[in-house]
Design a protein around this motif. Structure first.
Motif, PDB file in Angstrom:
ATOM      1  N   UNK A  11     -18.747 112.032  24.413  1.00  0.00           N
ATOM      2  CA  UNK A  11     -20.146 112.363  24.132  1.00  0.00           C
ATOM      3  C   UNK A  11     -21.103 111.426  24.856  1.00  0.00           C
ATOM      4  N   UNK A  12     -20.892 110.115  24.744  1.00  0.00           N
ATOM      5  CA  UNK A  12     -21.809 109.162  25.383  1.00  0.00           C
ATOM      6  C   UNK A  12     -21.823 109.298  26.909  1.00  0.00           C
ATOM      7  N   UNK A  13     -20.663 109.428  27.568  1.00  0.00           N
ATOM      8  CA  UNK A  13     -20.701 109.628  29.026  1.00  0.00           C
ATOM      9  C   UNK A  13     -21.440 110.896  29.446  1.00  0.00           C
ATOM     10  N   UNK A  14     -21.275 111.992  28.685  1.00  0.00           N
ATOM     11  CA  UNK A  14     -21.991 113.230  29.004  1.00  0.00           C
ATOM     12  C   UNK A  14     -23.500 112.988  28.945  1.00  0.00           C
ATOM     13  N   UNK A  15     -23.933 112.289  27.898  1.00  0.00           N
ATOM     14  CA  UNK A  15     -25.356 112.020  27.735  1.00  0.00           C
ATOM     15  C   UNK A  15     -25.869 111.066  28.816  1.00  0.00           C
ATOM     16  N   UNK A  16     -25.122 110.020  29.098  1.00  0.00           N
ATOM     17  CA  UNK A  16     -25.569 109.043  30.088  1.00  0.00           C
ATOM     18  C   UNK A  16     -25.565 109.628  31.507  1.00  0.00           C
ATOM     19  N   UNK A  17     -24.619 110.535  31.785  1.00  0.00           N
ATOM     20  CA  UNK A  17     -24.587 111.163  33.105  1.00  0.00           C
ATOM     21  C   UNK A  17     -25.837 112.000  33.330  1.00  0.00           C
ATOM     22  N   UNK A  18     -26.190 112.810  32.345  1.00  0.00           N
ATOM     23  CA  UNK A  18     -27.385 113.647  32.505  1.00  0.00           C
ATOM     24  C   UNK A  18     -28.643 112.790  32.540  1.00  0.00           C
ATOM     25  N   UNK A  19     -28.655 111.686  31.795  1.00  0.00           N
ATOM     26  CA  UNK A  19     -29.797 110.780  31.825  1.00  0.00           C
ATOM     27  C   UNK A  19     -29.934 110.134  33.204  1.00  0.00           C
ATOM     28  N   UNK A  20     -28.817 109.705  33.774  1.00  0.00           N
ATOM     29  CA  UNK A  20     -28.837 109.084  35.102  1.00  0.00           C
ATOM     30  C   UNK A  20     -29.288 110.077  36.165  1.00  0.00           C
ATOM     31  N   UNK A  21     -28.771 111.302  36.097  1.00  0.00           N
ATOM     32  CA  UNK A  21     -29.165 112.318  37.080  1.00  0.00           C
ATOM     33  C   UNK A  21     -30.657 112.642  36.970  1.00  0.00           C
ATOM     34  N   UNK A  22     -31.169 112.677  35.737  1.00  0.00           N
ATOM     35  CA  UNK A  22     -32.593 112.934  35.544  1.00  0.00           C
ATOM     36  C   UNK A  22     -33.435 111.828  36.162  1.00  0.00           C
ATOM     37  N   UNK A  23     -33.038 110.580  35.924  1.00  0.00           N
ATOM     38  CA  UNK A  23     -33.787 109.452  36.474  1.00  0.00           C
ATOM     39  C   UNK A  23     -33.686 109.403  37.997  1.00  0.00           C
ATOM     40  N   UNK A  24     -32.517 109.733  38.534  1.00  0.00           N
ATOM     41  CA  UNK A  24     -32.375 109.798  39.985  1.00  0.00           C
ATOM     42  C   UNK A  24     -33.264 110.888  40.572  1.00  0.00           C
ATOM     43  N   UNK A  25     -33.321 112.010  39.886  1.00  0.00           N
ATOM     44  CA  UNK A  25     -34.183 113.122  40.313  1.00  0.00           C
ATOM     45  C   UNK A  25     -35.645 112.686  40.355  1.00  0.00           C
ATOM     46  N   UNK A  26     -36.082 111.989  39.300  1.00  0.00           N
ATOM     47  CA  UNK A  26     -37.471 111.534  39.242  1.00  0.00           C
ATOM     48  C   UNK A  26     -37.747 110.488  40.310  1.00  0.00           C
ATOM     49  N   UNK A  27     -36.813 109.533  40.478  1.00  0.00           N
ATOM     50  CA  UNK A  27     -37.007 108.479  41.471  1.00  0.00           C
ATOM     51  C   UNK A  27     -37.100 109.046  42.886  1.00  0.00           C
ATOM     52  N   UNK A  28     -36.329 110.102  43.161  1.00  0.00           N
ATOM     53  CA  UNK A  28     -36.295 110.659  44.511  1.00  0.00           C
ATOM     54  C   UNK A  28     -37.490 111.572  44.806  1.00  0.00           C
ATOM     55  N   UNK A  29     -37.967 112.295  43.800  1.00  0.00           N
ATOM     56  CA  UNK A  29     -38.959 113.336  44.056  1.00  0.00           C
ATOM     57  C   UNK A  29     -40.382 113.014  43.594  1.00  0.00           C
ATOM     58  N   UNK A  30     -40.528 112.066  42.652  1.00  0.00           N
ATOM     59  CA  UNK A  30     -41.872 111.735  42.174  1.00  0.00           C
ATOM     60  C   UNK A  30     -42.336 110.426  42.789  1.00  0.00           C
ATOM     61  N   UNK A  31     -43.573 110.364  43.315  1.00  0.00           N
ATOM     62  CA  UNK A  31     -44.614 111.401  43.333  1.00  0.00           C
ATOM     63  C   UNK A  31     -44.702 112.167  44.650  1.00  0.00           C
ATOM     64  N   UNK A  32     -43.777 111.906  45.576  1.00  0.00           N
ATOM     65  CA  UNK A  32     -43.919 112.476  46.919  1.00  0.00           C
ATOM     66  C   UNK A  32     -43.778 113.994  46.942  1.00  0.00           C
ATOM     67  N   UNK A  33     -42.844 114.538  46.134  1.00  0.00           N
ATOM     68  CA  UNK A  33     -42.515 115.956  46.265  1.00  0.00           C
ATOM     69  C   UNK A  33     -42.776 116.778  45.003  1.00  0.00           C
ATOM     70  N   UNK A  34     -43.046 116.117  43.890  1.00  0.00           N
ATOM     71  CA  UNK A  34     -43.200 116.852  42.641  1.00  0.00           C
ATOM     72  C   UNK A  34     -44.321 116.221  41.823  1.00  0.00           C
ATOM     73  N   UNK A  35     -45.117 117.043  41.166  1.00  0.00           N
ATOM     74  CA  UNK A  35     -46.233 116.553  40.357  1.00  0.00           C
ATOM     75  C   UNK A  35     -45.734 116.073  38.999  1.00  0.00           C
ATOM     76  N   UNK A  36     -46.509 115.191  38.390  1.00  0.00           N
ATOM     77  CA  UNK A  36     -46.150 114.656  37.081  1.00  0.00           C
ATOM     78  C   UNK A  36     -46.031 115.765  36.045  1.00  0.00           C
ATOM     79  N   UNK A  37     -46.961 116.714  36.080  1.00  0.00           N
ATOM     80  CA  UNK A  37     -46.918 117.822  35.122  1.00  0.00           C
ATOM     81  C   UNK A  37     -45.642 118.645  35.267  1.00  0.00           C
ATOM     82  N   UNK A  38     -45.120 118.737  36.495  1.00  0.00           N
ATOM     83  CA  UNK A  38     -43.901 119.513  36.726  1.00  0.00           C
ATOM     84  C   UNK A  38     -42.707 118.888  36.018  1.00  0.00           C
ATOM     85  N   UNK A  39     -42.704 117.552  35.899  1.00  0.00           N
ATOM     86  CA  UNK A  39     -41.624 116.881  35.177  1.00  0.00           C
ATOM     87  C   UNK A  39     -41.623 117.295  33.707  1.00  0.00           C
TER      88      UNK A  39
END
Length: 421
Positions: free
Chosen positions: A359-387
């Protein structure tokens, strides 16, 4: 109430409770101060703040298959106190990294500190289980929930206050001192060998990584064989998306949209509002769980939290945003109680540990992917409201998905009762 306080007559429990409180405080104050320091010092590089939060989740993925084994095979008291003292030393290294302003070193220290902290909770929880009776253990869980709510209410504000008054260096020193105090409290416990090492004494040389990994694979196969269990465990990936998104989105929307001049002060108010909502939601969900079916609570909480998240992106008034955040926090405990209370009823007790281990690895994996997504795309490619739309839309989509599939699984009586090796 009398029973709640009588548990502290157990000296070992009182020491472990205070140690857990100190250790949690050591993990919050410095990290919060560091987050705001990076937003001030590198205001044009919000990715640094996102990476800081990422350093909370990635270490868990690196050591998740070891922490439970260590708690079962080695001296639990030594594991817990050594975790604290190593974290104290790494906090001093963190100070050095801030002095030289080499960010890769800072992130590396954070990574290793949180990897070490991952070993603390399983060891400390196992010690508490061994020194309390079964009835007292439920009281201890309630106390842990109260402490978590208090940190949610005041932890962020305490971190910001230390940052204002002591600077980021002083806040990190408070972290180090908290870890040292926690370690000393654990060392002061007088716990029997049977509780500290229930499976006998083992050497690190006896640790077989292959056998540990096989246990986790068995748990994974078990989950895959049961559609209802798989659907519920998959729900924890949603927690990762929510935790990862909200951990930075709320700070970003205050700094870059709603309160750019007073975002630090407003973040304290938001923390109190969010914590109050979470505490209220925990009480309400506990009451509703006695009156409604768990999947009804789960679906309702998902749709309410998703709608509130999206509404938070649409408002331009900070107080209306506070209202949206309150409803997000109010509904999240319903998701946790519904899924967390359902899984034990459908899992064979012999497999519960291995299921929990995923359970914890599943949750931490999705959390890490979400943070990586935000770090890579915000603010250059995606608006704050889109998040906000992404996180809120995910919650609503999962709520609709559960609305369609859970009744069918219940009709099929999908109970995880396969033969266990």
């Amino acid at each position: 109430m009398k029973k709640l306080f009588s548990i502290f007559q157990n000296k070992n429990y009182a020491l472990l409770f205070l140690a857990s409180f100190a250790s949690q405080m050591g993990g919050i104050i410095g990290l919060t101060a560091l987050l705001y320091y990076l937003l001030d010092r590198f205001s044009q590089q919000p990715a640094y703040a996102t990476i800081t939060e990422l350093m909370l989740s990635l270490p868990t993925l690196a050591v998740f298959f070891l922490v439970g084994v260590f708690a079962d095979r080695f001296d639990r008291q030594k594991i817990a106190k050594n975790c604290d003292w190593i974290c104290a030393g790494l906090s001093i290294l963190l100070l050095l990294s801030l002095y030289i302003e080499w960010m890769p070193f800072t992130f590396a220290v954070l990574f290793f500190r949180n990897a070490v902290k991952s070993f603390f909770n399983p060891a400390q929880t196992s010690l508490i289980q061994g020194i309390l009776s079964e009835n007292e253990y439920s009281v201890a869980v309630g106390l842990n929930q109260m402490v978590a709510s208090l940190f949610m209410l005041f932890g962020n504000g305490l971190g910001v206050f230390c940052y204002w008054t002591l600077g980021v260096e002083g806040a990190v020193l408070v972290d180090a001192a908290s870890f040292v105090v926690s370690g000393l409290l654990i060392q002061a416990c007088r716990i029997s060998k049977e509780v500290r090492m229930p499976n006998g004494k083992h050497s690190i040389r006896q640790l077989n990584i292959a056998s540990v990994w096989n246990e986790f694979k068995l748990g994974f196969s078990y989950i895959l064989q049961h559609k209802l269990l798989l659907a519920l465990v998959s729900g924890f990936s949603l927690f990762g998306v929510v935790n990862g998104g909200l951990s930075v989105m709320q700070v970003f929307i205050l700094k870059y949209k709603l309160a750019p001049e007073t975002y630090e002060e407003m973040s304290i108010v938001l923390g109190i509002v969010f914590g109050a909502g979470f505490l209220t939601g925990s009480i309400a969900a506990s009451i509703l769980s006695q009156k409604l079916k768990l999947y009804h609570i789960l679906i309702l909480a998902l749709i309410v939290s998703g709608s509130a998240t999206i509404s938070g992106s649409l408002v331009n008034n900070i107080w209306l945003y506070m209202v949206s955040s309150f409803f997000i926090a109010l509904s999240l405990p319903g998701i946790n109680i519904a899924i967390g209370g359902w899984i034990p009823s459908i899992v064979n007790p012999k497999m519960m540990g291995r299921v929990q281990g995923w359970i914890n690895p599943v949750m931490m994996l999705s959390q890490s992917l979400t943070l990586l997504f935000i770090a890579a795309l915000y603010p250059a490619f995606i608006a704050l409201e889109s998040l906000y739309w992404l996180v809120g839309g995910s919650l609503i989509a999962v709520g609709i998905f559960y609305m369609l599939i859970l009744p069918k699984f219940l009709e099929l009586n999908q109970v995880a009762d396969v033969t266990i090796d």
